[in-house]
Design a protein around this motif. Structure first.
Motif, PDB file in Angstrom:
ATOM      1  N   UNK A  10       9.469   6.976  -0.342  1.00 27.33           N
ATOM      2  CA  UNK A  10      10.065   7.155  -1.625  1.00 27.33           C
ATOM      3  C   UNK A  10       9.876   8.364  -2.083  1.00 27.33           C
ATOM      4  N   UNK A  11      11.100   9.293  -2.409  1.00 25.18           N
ATOM      5  CA  UNK A  11      10.938  10.659  -2.905  1.00 25.18           C
ATOM      6  C   UNK A  11      11.136  10.430  -4.082  1.00 25.18           C
ATOM      7  N   UNK A  12      10.279  11.118  -5.148  1.00 22.59           N
ATOM      8  CA  UNK A  12      10.370  11.036  -6.380  1.00 22.59           C
ATOM      9  C   UNK A  12      10.431  12.406  -6.933  1.00 22.59           C
ATOM     10  N   UNK A  13      11.485  12.826  -7.745  1.00 25.49           N
ATOM     11  CA  UNK A  13      11.659  13.949  -8.387  1.00 25.49           C
ATOM     12  C   UNK A  13      11.412  13.958  -9.787  1.00 25.49           C
ATOM     13  N   UNK A  14      10.392  14.657 -10.561  1.00 25.41           N
ATOM     14  CA  UNK A  14      10.006  14.482 -11.833  1.00 25.41           C
ATOM     15  C   UNK A  14       9.895  12.963 -12.210  1.00 25.41           C
ATOM     16  N   UNK A  15       9.513  12.142 -11.572  1.00 33.67           N
ATOM     17  CA  UNK A  15       9.196  10.854 -11.520  1.00 33.67           C
ATOM     18  C   UNK A  15      10.186   9.865 -11.525  1.00 33.67           C
ATOM     19  N   UNK A  16      11.569  10.406 -11.044  1.00 32.14           N
ATOM     20  CA  UNK A  16      12.641   9.502 -10.839  1.00 32.14           C
ATOM     21  C   UNK A  16      12.907   9.389  -9.514  1.00 32.14           C
ATOM     22  N   UNK A  17      13.426   8.357  -8.759  1.00 30.42           N
ATOM     23  CA  UNK A  17      13.485   7.999  -7.430  1.00 30.42           C
ATOM     24  C   UNK A  17      15.021   8.727  -7.062  1.00 30.42           C
ATOM     25  N   UNK A  18      14.573   9.865  -6.071  1.00 31.41           N
ATOM     26  CA  UNK A  18      15.818  10.716  -5.432  1.00 31.41           C
ATOM     27  C   UNK A  18      16.317  10.153  -4.230  1.00 31.41           C
ATOM     28  N   UNK A  19      15.413   9.464  -3.460  1.00 31.84           N
ATOM     29  CA  UNK A  19      15.900   8.804  -1.965  1.00 31.84           C
ATOM     30  C   UNK A  19      14.957   7.806  -1.550  1.00 31.84           C
ATOM     31  N   UNK A  20      15.262   6.781  -1.059  1.00 30.19           N
ATOM     32  CA  UNK A  20      14.327   5.935  -0.297  1.00 30.19           C
ATOM     33  C   UNK A  20      14.954   5.807   1.185  1.00 30.19           C
ATOM     34  N   UNK A  21      13.994   6.491   2.080  1.00 30.41           N
ATOM     35  CA  UNK A  21      14.216   6.289   3.556  1.00 30.41           C
ATOM     36  C   UNK A  21      13.257   5.373   3.991  1.00 30.41           C
ATOM     37  N   UNK A  22      13.614   4.340   4.485  1.00 29.39           N
ATOM     38  CA  UNK A  22      13.058   3.199   5.188  1.00 29.39           C
ATOM     39  C   UNK A  22      12.902   3.187   6.727  1.00 29.39           C
ATOM     40  N   UNK A  23      11.882   2.659   6.924  1.00 31.61           N
ATOM     41  CA  UNK A  23      11.629   2.714   8.499  1.00 31.61           C
ATOM     42  C   UNK A  23      12.593   1.499   9.264  1.00 31.61           C
ATOM     43  N   UNK A  24      12.976   2.159  10.427  1.00 30.97           N
ATOM     44  CA  UNK A  24      14.142   1.390  11.158  1.00 30.97           C
ATOM     45  C   UNK A  24      13.713   0.747  12.289  1.00 30.97           C
ATOM     46  N   UNK A  25      12.596   1.150  12.722  1.00 29.02           N
ATOM     47  CA  UNK A  25      11.963   0.475  14.019  1.00 29.02           C
ATOM     48  C   UNK A  25      11.138  -0.467  13.974  1.00 29.02           C
ATOM     49  N   UNK A  63       0.802  -1.238   0.171  1.00 26.14           N
ATOM     50  CA  UNK A  63      -0.029   0.175   0.178  1.00 26.14           C
ATOM     51  C   UNK A  63       0.911   1.231   0.142  1.00 26.14           C
ATOM     52  N   UNK A  64       0.455   2.456  -0.768  1.00 23.87           N
ATOM     53  CA  UNK A  64       0.937   3.645  -0.547  1.00 23.87           C
ATOM     54  C   UNK A  64       0.143   4.603  -0.699  1.00 23.87           C
ATOM     55  N   UNK A  65       0.525   5.867  -0.336  1.00 20.91           N
ATOM     56  CA  UNK A  65       0.163   7.059  -0.359  1.00 20.91           C
ATOM     57  C   UNK A  65       1.007   8.185  -0.926  1.00 20.91           C
ATOM     58  N   UNK A  66       0.714   8.657  -2.015  1.00 22.95           N
ATOM     59  CA  UNK A  66       1.396   9.872  -2.712  1.00 22.95           C
ATOM     60  C   UNK A  66       0.959  11.020  -2.394  1.00 22.95           C
ATOM     61  N   UNK A  67       2.067  11.872  -1.976  1.00 23.58           N
ATOM     62  CA  UNK A  67       1.871  13.327  -1.487  1.00 23.58           C
ATOM     63  C   UNK A  67       2.634  14.283  -2.233  1.00 23.58           C
ATOM     64  N   UNK A  68       2.027  15.027  -3.313  1.00 27.80           N
ATOM     65  CA  UNK A  68       2.765  15.767  -4.245  1.00 27.80           C
ATOM     66  C   UNK A  68       3.069  17.101  -3.859  1.00 27.80           C
ATOM     67  N   UNK A  69       4.171  17.642  -4.236  1.00 22.95           N
ATOM     68  CA  UNK A  69       4.925  19.122  -3.910  1.00 22.95           C
ATOM     69  C   UNK A  69       5.332  19.500  -5.179  1.00 22.95           C
ATOM     70  N   UNK A  70       4.849  20.230  -6.178  1.00 22.07           N
ATOM     71  CA  UNK A  70       5.505  20.492  -7.278  1.00 22.07           C
ATOM     72  C   UNK A  70       5.711  19.405  -8.028  1.00 22.07           C
ATOM     73  N   UNK A  71       7.266  19.429  -8.483  1.00 23.29           N
ATOM     74  CA  UNK A  71       7.935  18.258  -9.281  1.00 23.29           C
ATOM     75  C   UNK A  71       8.206  17.243  -8.285  1.00 23.29           C
ATOM     76  N   UNK A  72       8.164  17.263  -6.971  1.00 28.72           N
ATOM     77  CA  UNK A  72       8.307  16.176  -6.076  1.00 28.72           C
ATOM     78  C   UNK A  72       7.209  15.350  -5.611  1.00 28.72           C
ATOM     79  N   UNK A  73       7.295  14.060  -5.133  1.00 33.07           N
ATOM     80  CA  UNK A  73       6.124  13.235  -4.760  1.00 33.07           C
ATOM     81  C   UNK A  73       7.052  12.491  -3.575  1.00 33.07           C
ATOM     82  N   UNK A  74       6.338  12.557  -2.395  1.00 34.54           N
ATOM     83  CA  UNK A  74       6.563  11.796  -1.325  1.00 34.54           C
ATOM     84  C   UNK A  74       5.581  10.738  -1.405  1.00 34.54           C
TER      85      UNK A  74
END
Length: 144
Positions: free
Chosen positions: A113-128, A82-93
């Motif tokens: 997953x941080x997407x900038x212009x549709x490309x993955x810029x970073x993936x930050x995983x939960x650690x706990x 499951x995922x939820x996408x939150x857009x912010x200009x050319x970036x989607x969280x």
């Protein structure tokens, strides 16, 4: 390259993951291995996204409900996701949660997953171990 993460530096009281939503519904919350919090809150007309250290968010964003979208597991396949996408200009969280339903211990992966212009810029995983996941069945338009 980390410009996407430092949008605002705000001072706020420290809170436990999932607690900052207040009266809004916590859609997703977790703490990363680096001790940062990821949180999505549903206030009805708006969804908000927050990322950063407890009490010192680096990114806070609120969007109209109509701007957010979701991907829901269709009920088939090995991985429930499951995922939820939150857009912010050319970036989607894109906050995500998935589990391997064929593995005996059903390992979970979650994060953003941080997407900038549709490309993955970073993936930050939960650690706990503490992950709040209320994405399943959320009433949002489907992610395209």
């Amino acid at each position: 390259m980390k410009q996407w993460i430092i949008a605002a530096l705000l001072l706020a009281p420290a809170v436990e993951a999932g607690a900052a939503c207040g009266k809004a519904r916590t859609v997703f919350a977790c703490t990363t291995a680096q001790g940062k919090e990821v949180e999505v809150c549903d206030a009805g007309a708006t969804l908000s996204y927050r990322f950063g250290r407890p009490g010192r968010p680096e990114m806070m964003l609120s969007v109209p409900r109509s701007a957010a979208s979701t991907s829901q597991w269709p009920g088939i396949g090995r991985y429930i996701s499951y995922s939820v996408d939150i857009p912010n200009g050319h970036t989607v969280y894109s906050v995500f949660w998935s589990a391997d339903r064929n593995a005996e211990d059903h390992p979970v992966e979650a994060g953003v997953n941080v997407l900038v212009n549709g490309q993955s810029a970073a993936i930050v995983k939960c650690g706990g171990e503490r992950i709040v996941q209320n994405i399943e069945g959320i009433d949002l338009k489907p992610t395209e």
